[in-house]
Design an enzyme around this catalytic site. Structure first.
Site, PDB file in Angstrom:
ATOM      1  N   GLU A 119       0.827  -1.197   0.000  1.00 57.27           N
ATOM      2  CA  GLU A 119       0.000   0.000   0.000  1.00 57.27           C
ATOM      3  C   GLU A 119       0.863   1.249   0.000  1.00 57.27           C
ATOM      4  OE1 GLU A 119      -3.491  -2.192   2.621  1.00 57.27           O
ATOM      5  OE2 GLU A 119      -2.714  -0.281   3.320  1.00 57.27           O
ATOM      6  N   CYS A 132       3.508   8.490   1.080  1.00 58.60           N
ATOM      7  CA  CYS A 132       3.991   7.522   2.067  1.00 58.60           C
ATOM      8  C   CYS A 132       4.118   6.182   1.351  1.00 58.60           C
ATOM      9  CB  CYS A 132       2.992   7.445   3.218  1.00 58.60           C
ATOM     10  SG  CYS A 132       3.388   6.198   4.443  1.00 58.60           S
ATOM     11  N   CYS A 139       6.628  -6.951   7.003  1.00 57.94           N
ATOM     12  CA  CYS A 139       7.747  -6.391   7.754  1.00 57.94           C
ATOM     13  C   CYS A 139       8.212  -7.435   8.750  1.00 57.94           C
ATOM     14  CB  CYS A 139       7.310  -5.122   8.501  1.00 57.94           C
ATOM     15  SG  CYS A 139       8.659  -4.282   9.388  1.00 57.94           S
ATOM     16  N   CYS A 143       6.628  -5.160  15.525  1.00 57.50           N
ATOM     17  CA  CYS A 143       6.145  -4.272  16.585  1.00 57.50           C
ATOM     18  C   CYS A 143       4.676  -4.611  16.845  1.00 57.50           C
ATOM     19  CB  CYS A 143       6.304  -2.808  16.182  1.00 57.50           C
ATOM     20  SG  CYS A 143       8.023  -2.379  15.793  1.00 57.50           S
ATOM     21  N   CYS A 146       1.612  -2.506  15.493  1.00 58.18           N
ATOM     22  CA  CYS A 146       1.606  -2.138  14.066  1.00 58.18           C
ATOM     23  C   CYS A 146       1.004  -3.278  13.241  1.00 58.18           C
ATOM     24  CB  CYS A 146       3.041  -1.858  13.625  1.00 58.18           C
ATOM     25  SG  CYS A 146       3.230  -1.636  11.851  1.00 58.18           S
ATOM     26  N   GLU A 202      10.516  -2.257   6.835  1.00 57.71           N
ATOM     27  CA  GLU A 202      11.654  -1.586   7.452  1.00 57.71           C
ATOM     28  C   GLU A 202      12.672  -1.386   6.326  1.00 57.71           C
ATOM     29  OE1 GLU A 202      12.550  -0.195  10.352  1.00 57.71           O
ATOM     30  OE2 GLU A 202      14.624   0.014   9.728  1.00 57.71           O
ATOM     31  N   SER A 235      12.400   6.287   7.792  1.00 61.34           N
ATOM     32  CA  SER A 235      11.930   5.953   9.138  1.00 61.34           C
ATOM     33  C   SER A 235      12.421   4.566   9.507  1.00 61.34           C
ATOM     34  CB  SER A 235      10.398   6.004   9.148  1.00 61.34           C
ATOM     35  OG  SER A 235       9.896   5.821  10.450  1.00 61.34           O
ATOM     36  N   SER A 258      11.804   5.511  15.227  1.00 65.60           N
ATOM     37  CA  SER A 258      10.569   5.105  15.897  1.00 65.60           C
ATOM     38  C   SER A 258      10.925   4.632  17.295  1.00 65.60           C
ATOM     39  CB  SER A 258       9.899   3.986  15.097  1.00 65.60           C
ATOM     40  OG  SER A 258       9.583   4.466  13.809  1.00 65.60           O
ATOM     41  N   LEU A 259      10.798   5.522  18.258  1.00 66.02           N
ATOM     42  CA  LEU A 259      11.271   5.201  19.606  1.00 66.02           C
ATOM     43  C   LEU A 259      10.156   4.564  20.449  1.00 66.02           C
ATOM     44  CD1 LEU A 259      14.042   5.537  21.007  1.00 66.02           C
ATOM     45  CD2 LEU A 259      13.033   7.463  22.234  1.00 66.02           C
ATOM     46  N   HIS A 260       9.094   5.306  20.662  1.00 63.45           N
ATOM     47  CA  HIS A 260       7.879   4.815  21.339  1.00 63.45           C
ATOM     48  C   HIS A 260       8.034   4.508  22.820  1.00 63.45           C
ATOM     49  CE1 HIS A 260       6.276   4.854  17.367  1.00 63.45           C
ATOM     50  NE2 HIS A 260       6.897   3.767  16.953  1.00 63.45           N
ATOM     51  N   ASN A 337      -2.916   4.705  16.218  1.00 71.78           N
ATOM     52  CA  ASN A 337      -4.032   4.282  15.364  1.00 71.78           C
ATOM     53  C   ASN A 337      -4.281   2.821  15.689  1.00 71.78           C
ATOM     54  OD1 ASN A 337      -4.429   6.603  13.572  1.00 71.78           O
ATOM     55  ND2 ASN A 337      -2.332   6.169  12.923  1.00 71.78           N
ATOM     56  N   CYS A 380      -0.650   5.610   9.680  1.00 72.44           N
ATOM     57  CA  CYS A 380       0.552   4.936  10.130  1.00 72.44           C
ATOM     58  C   CYS A 380       0.212   3.673  10.893  1.00 72.44           C
ATOM     59  CB  CYS A 380       1.332   5.844  11.071  1.00 72.44           C
ATOM     60  SG  CYS A 380       2.566   6.770  10.221  1.00 72.44           S
TER      61      CYS A 380
HETATM   62  N1  SAH Z   1       9.734   0.344   9.796  1.00 70.79           N
HETATM   63  C1  SAH Z   1       9.697   1.794   9.835  1.00 70.79           C
HETATM   64  C2  SAH Z   1       8.510   2.374   9.093  1.00 70.79           C
HETATM   65  C3  SAH Z   1       7.243   1.901   9.727  1.00 70.79           C
HETATM   66  S1  SAH Z   1       5.770   2.831   9.741  1.00 70.79           S
HETATM   67  C4  SAH Z   1       9.659   2.260  11.271  1.00 70.79           C
HETATM   68  O1  SAH Z   1       9.366   1.453  12.141  1.00 70.79           O
HETATM   69  O2  SAH Z   1       9.956   3.414  11.522  1.00 70.79           O
HETATM   70  C5  SAH Z   1       6.083   4.444  10.192  1.00 70.79           C
HETATM   71  C6  SAH Z   1       5.749   4.850  11.616  1.00 70.79           C
HETATM   72  O3  SAH Z   1       4.429   4.465  12.040  1.00 70.79           O
HETATM   73  C7  SAH Z   1       6.697   4.242  12.622  1.00 70.79           C
HETATM   74  O4  SAH Z   1       7.099   5.256  13.512  1.00 70.79           O
HETATM   75  C8  SAH Z   1       5.818   3.253  13.323  1.00 70.79           C
HETATM   76  O5  SAH Z   1       6.290   2.924  14.597  1.00 70.79           O
HETATM   77  C9  SAH Z   1       4.500   3.977  13.347  1.00 70.79           C
HETATM   78  N2  SAH Z   1       3.355   3.134  13.652  1.00 70.79           N
HETATM   79  C10 SAH Z   1       3.233   1.815  13.434  1.00 70.79           C
HETATM   80  N3  SAH Z   1       2.034   1.375  13.858  1.00 70.79           N
HETATM   81  C11 SAH Z   1       1.382   2.442  14.339  1.00 70.79           C
HETATM   82  C12 SAH Z   1       0.099   2.624  14.891  1.00 70.79           C
HETATM   83  N4  SAH Z   1      -0.741   1.618  15.022  1.00 70.79           N
HETATM   84  N5  SAH Z   1      -0.246   3.878  15.292  1.00 70.79           N
HETATM   85  C13 SAH Z   1       0.598   4.905  15.138  1.00 70.79           C
HETATM   86  N6  SAH Z   1       1.831   4.799  14.603  1.00 70.79           N
HETATM   87  C14 SAH Z   1       2.220   3.577  14.219  1.00 70.79           C
END
Ligand code: SAH
Length: 388
Positions: A119, A132, A139, A143, A146, A202, A235, A258-260, A337, A380
């Site tokens: 997508e 995007c 992937c 995570c 995601c 990724e 990213s 992407s720290l979180h 999301n 995202c």
């Molecule tokens: N593999 C890369 C790109 C992934 S998607 C990465 O991890 O950075 C891009 C961003 O969306 C990343 O920061 C990811 O952590 C975030 N993301 C993934 N799932 C999400 C969700 N359910 N809600 C909000 N952000 C999300």
């Protein structure tokens, strides 16, 4: 119609399981966009054509987004079909497109040559258009919040499969598919001004192809799309050696980490790669990226209610960032999301505000990212082949 062997479904990963190597699959056909200008010339000559046809084809593709032989009137009629067949094979077949945000957002689902689905999302903002894109089908980083991560890794995309998503976006803009398809100020057609590798995959785990795709995006026309590197965002979950390698490429793209979570205990769960490279190691790599490129790094932080949105975590994040310097980083919190069936949900608005304020109080520029396309599962983390 020839039957297509669909890629065997990858088994869903178990929690925490990482996959770095894509399963062996047949390769997508070679496309002009896989090759640098010398490679294109060699390919054209190998097919028995004059070398300069490569530049003509490149002009059609990268400058005019044309792939229909009938429009290539500068090429001898007899040669057009074979050149296009050999060097511009169709790579992305539209499965469906979905609109959101009053038509300012368009999600496209594409079928690849082997049946794999990916997508991409085109988003119009005042003064810019952001595409995007996906770098892998599925992937391997797993995570748990995601949607793509839950699917596992099907395969790496080729360079041209990555580039073609951007070209497809450019074609949609040219066709006026986003409202106000003409930039009112300049009265010129809108262009894809920004690209973010925030779709499926990724990209740093598909390093060579992703870098080659970036080269195609930034090379001036007719060899490439002529985008500005600073308008491209890579990213990553934090593959430390790949971040250092990217810094050395000499292409100053923007890096998003992407720290979180600011602490290893929680990040080990939310971003399983943390078990290999810790929060501090990832932040150090991000800082080195800033030092080397001068590009301010983005920290992505999906705010998950009662999981990672505590005041003390905002403070710890602020401290860790400020300890490394000032002006080198900004934080992009984004409300989670939720994916279908998710046990997690977005933080409450007041909590989100407090998180932002605490970071700002430590001098860390912080802006909440929007959630374009969330109603079409196009935001995202919501991109998954199963939604198609
Ligand atoms: N593999 C890369 C790109 C992934 S998607 C990465 O991890 O950075 C891009 C961003 O969306 C990343 O920061 C990811 O952590 C975030 N993301 C993934 N799932 C999400 C969700 N359910 N809600 C909000 N952000 C999300």
């Amino acid at each position: 119609m020839p039957t297509v062997d669909l890629p065997a479904p990858t088994p869903r990963p178990t929690p925490g399981q990482l996959t770095f190597t894509a399963p062996r699959r047949s390769k997508p056909p070679t496309h002009l966009a896989d090759l640098d200008p010398a490679g294109r010339k060699a390919a054209v000559e190998a097919l028995g054509h004059k070398g300069f046809r490569a530049a003509q084809l490149s002009t059609h593709y990268f400058e005019h987004f044309v792939d229909d032989p009938a429009e290539m009137t500068d090429l001898p009629k007899a040669e057009r079909a074979s050149l296009v067949q050999e060097l511009m094979p169709p790579l992305l077949t539209p499965v469906r497109t979905l609109e959101a945000d009053d038509g300012q957002t368009i999600k496209s689902v594409w079928r690849l040559f082997d049946g794999a689905l990916v997508e991409s999302v085109l988003m119009r903002y005042p003064g810019r258009v952001t595409m995007c894109i996906s770098s892998q089908a599925g992937c391997g980083m797993n995570c748990p919040f995601c949607a793509t991560g839950q699917e596992g890794l099907t395969r790496n995309l080729s360079t041209a499969e990555i580039v073609e998503q951007v070209v497809a976006g450019a074609r949609m803009l040219r066709a006026g598919q986003l409202p106000g398809g003409v930039d009112e100020d300049r009265e010129s057609p809108l262009r894809v001004s920004n690209v973010v590798f925030m779709g499926m995959g990724e990209a740093l785990a598909n390093y060579r192809r992703a870098i080659d795709a970036i080269r195609r995006l930034v090379e001036p026309p007719p060899s490439g799309l002529g985008m500005s590197a600073r308008h491209i965002t890579m990213s990553t979950v934090g593959l430390v050696p790949a971040i250092d390698k990217l810094a050395a490429e000499g292409i100053p793209v923007t890096l998003a980490l992407s720290l979180h979570a600011p602490d290893d205990e929680l990040r080990n769960e939310l971003v399983p790669i943390n078990n290999r490279w810790s929060v501090d190691e990832a932040l150090d790599a991000a800082y080195r990226y800033y030092e080397k490129t001068g590009r301010r790094v983005s920290i992505e932080y999906a705010l998950i209610r009662d999981i990672n949105d505590h005041a003390w975590r905002a403070d710890l994040l602020g401290e860790k960032l400020a300890a490394r310097g000032s002006g080198w980083v900004h934080v992009n919190p984004i409300p989670l999301n939720p994916t279908p069936g998710s046990k997690w949900t977005a933080s409450r608005h007041g909590v989100e505000q407090q998180f932002v304020e605490r970071l700002r109080a430590r001098g860390i520029p912080t802006t909440v990212r929007d959630t374009r396309g969330s109603d079409i599962d196009g935001a995202c983390g919501q991109l998954a082949a199963s939604t198609a």
